[in-house]
Design an enzyme around this catalytic site. Structure first.
Site, short mmCIF file in Angstrom:
data_model
loop_
_atom_site.label_atom_id
_atom_site.label_comp_id
_atom_site.label_asym_id
_atom_site.label_seq_id
_atom_site.Cartn_x
_atom_site.Cartn_y
_atom_site.Cartn_z
N ASN A 30 0.82 -1.21 0.00
CA ASN A 30 0.00 0.00 0.00
C ASN A 30 0.86 1.27 0.00
OD1 ASN A 30 -2.03 1.95 0.62
ND2 ASN A 30 -3.20 0.38 1.68
N GLN A 86 -14.42 -1.53 0.57
CA GLN A 86 -15.26 -0.32 0.53
C GLN A 86 -15.82 -0.30 -0.89
OE1 GLN A 86 -14.07 2.40 3.80
NE2 GLN A 86 -12.21 2.56 2.59
N GLY A 92 -16.88 4.76 1.07
CA GLY A 92 -15.50 5.16 1.38
C GLY A 92 -14.49 4.79 0.30
N GLN A 93 -14.95 4.18 -0.79
CA GLN A 93 -14.00 3.79 -1.83
C GLN A 93 -13.45 5.03 -2.53
OE1 GLN A 93 -15.73 1.69 -5.21
NE2 GLN A 93 -13.90 0.47 -5.47
N THR A 94 -12.13 5.11 -2.58
CA THR A 94 -11.52 6.25 -3.27
C THR A 94 -10.86 5.84 -4.58
OG1 THR A 94 -9.48 5.97 -2.00
CG2 THR A 94 -11.08 7.56 -1.14
N VAL A 95 -10.54 4.56 -4.71
CA VAL A 95 -9.96 4.08 -5.97
C VAL A 95 -11.01 3.19 -6.64
CG1 VAL A 95 -8.10 2.75 -7.03
CG2 VAL A 95 -7.61 4.17 -5.02
N HIS A 97 -11.66 0.72 -8.35
CA HIS A 97 -11.18 -0.58 -8.86
C HIS A 97 -11.33 -1.53 -7.67
CE1 HIS A 97 -7.58 -2.87 -10.90
NE2 HIS A 97 -8.41 -3.71 -10.28
N HIS A 99 -11.17 -3.75 -4.65
CA HIS A 99 -10.01 -4.22 -3.88
C HIS A 99 -10.41 -4.51 -2.45
CE1 HIS A 99 -10.14 0.18 -3.56
NE2 HIS A 99 -9.61 0.04 -2.34
N HIS A 101 -8.99 -4.58 1.40
CA HIS A 101 -7.93 -4.21 2.34
C HIS A 101 -7.70 -5.40 3.26
CE1 HIS A 101 -8.27 0.28 1.73
NE2 HIS A 101 -9.45 -0.09 1.29
P1 AMP Z 1 -10.24 2.80 -0.82
O1 AMP Z 1 -10.35 4.17 -0.24
O2 AMP Z 1 -11.01 1.74 -0.08
O3 AMP Z 1 -10.58 2.86 -2.29
O4 AMP Z 1 -8.72 2.38 -0.68
C1 AMP Z 1 -7.73 2.82 -1.54
C2 AMP Z 1 -6.42 2.28 -1.03
O5 AMP Z 1 -5.49 2.37 -2.07
C3 AMP Z 1 -5.83 3.06 0.16
O6 AMP Z 1 -5.39 2.14 1.14
C4 AMP Z 1 -4.66 3.81 -0.46
O7 AMP Z 1 -3.62 4.02 0.43
C5 AMP Z 1 -4.27 2.85 -1.56
N1 AMP Z 1 -3.56 3.42 -2.71
C6 AMP Z 1 -3.88 4.53 -3.41
N2 AMP Z 1 -3.02 4.70 -4.44
C7 AMP Z 1 -2.16 3.64 -4.39
C8 AMP Z 1 -1.05 3.25 -5.17
N3 AMP Z 1 -0.62 3.96 -6.22
N4 AMP Z 1 -0.39 2.12 -4.81
C9 AMP Z 1 -0.81 1.41 -3.75
N5 AMP Z 1 -1.84 1.73 -2.98
C10 AMP Z 1 -2.52 2.83 -3.29
#
Ligand code: AMP
Length: 157
Positions: A30, A86, A92-95, A97, A99, A101
């Protein structure tokens, strides 16, 4: 030799961050872990939601999380795991894609057990202890992935 690249939503991930590979999933270290050993299991296919995975992909993600959790729990001297998806921005999902945790847990790591969810929600902001969680360097992430990779010899092709 050119390093292979993967996509994690809009982010480009280098091979050096990947410590686990299965048919449909990858294990990544991470950029901003909330605790030591906080890693991510992502689908190989870039899709935003859990519902976008087919049966094989969803099963593979869960089995991958199980294997990865077993290793990080032990390697980080923990006794439990928080495994969280998330699933969508309001959760709470920010990415965007899908995944999971995988977060090693131990007694006293957060004052109240469920504070971890506040910390996940605040992950890109300021920590409870007021220290900003800075993105880790590529070198730091590589070191962790190099440490974890040998535990998954059958999952690194
Ligand atoms: P979420 O908010 O549930 O979508 O989680 C996104 C996760 O991705 C968080 O733990 C971030 O620290 C992690 N993250 C964001 N960008 C990267 C990256 N380039 N490489 C690895 N982890 C990342």
């Amino acid at each position: 030799m050119l390093s292979r690249m993967y996509q994690f939503g809009p982010h480009t991930i280098t091979e050096s961050q990947v410590f686990f590979k299965s048919k449909y999933s990858l294990g990544l270290v991470n950029l901003k872990p909330i605790t030591p050993g906080h890693v991510l299991v992502i689908s190989r296919r870039v899709v935003p939601r859990l519902r976008d995975l087919n049966t094989e992909e969803a099963t593979d993600m869960m089995l991958s999380a199980q294997k990865i959790g077993n290793v990080v729990e032990k390697q980080y001297q923990c006794t439990s795991l928080t495994n969280v998806i998330q699933d969508g921005p309001q959760a709470g999902q920010t990415v965007p894609h899908v995944h999971m945790h995988v977060i090693p847990r131990k007694v006293g790591d957060w004052a109240n057990n469920d504070d971890i969810y506040d910390e996940l929600a605040e992950k890109n902001k300021i920590r409870v202890d007021n220290e900003e969680r800075m993105p880790r360097s590529e070198q730091e992430m590589k070191q962790e992935a190099d440490m974890l990779r040998p535990f998954f010899e059958d999952n690194n092709t």
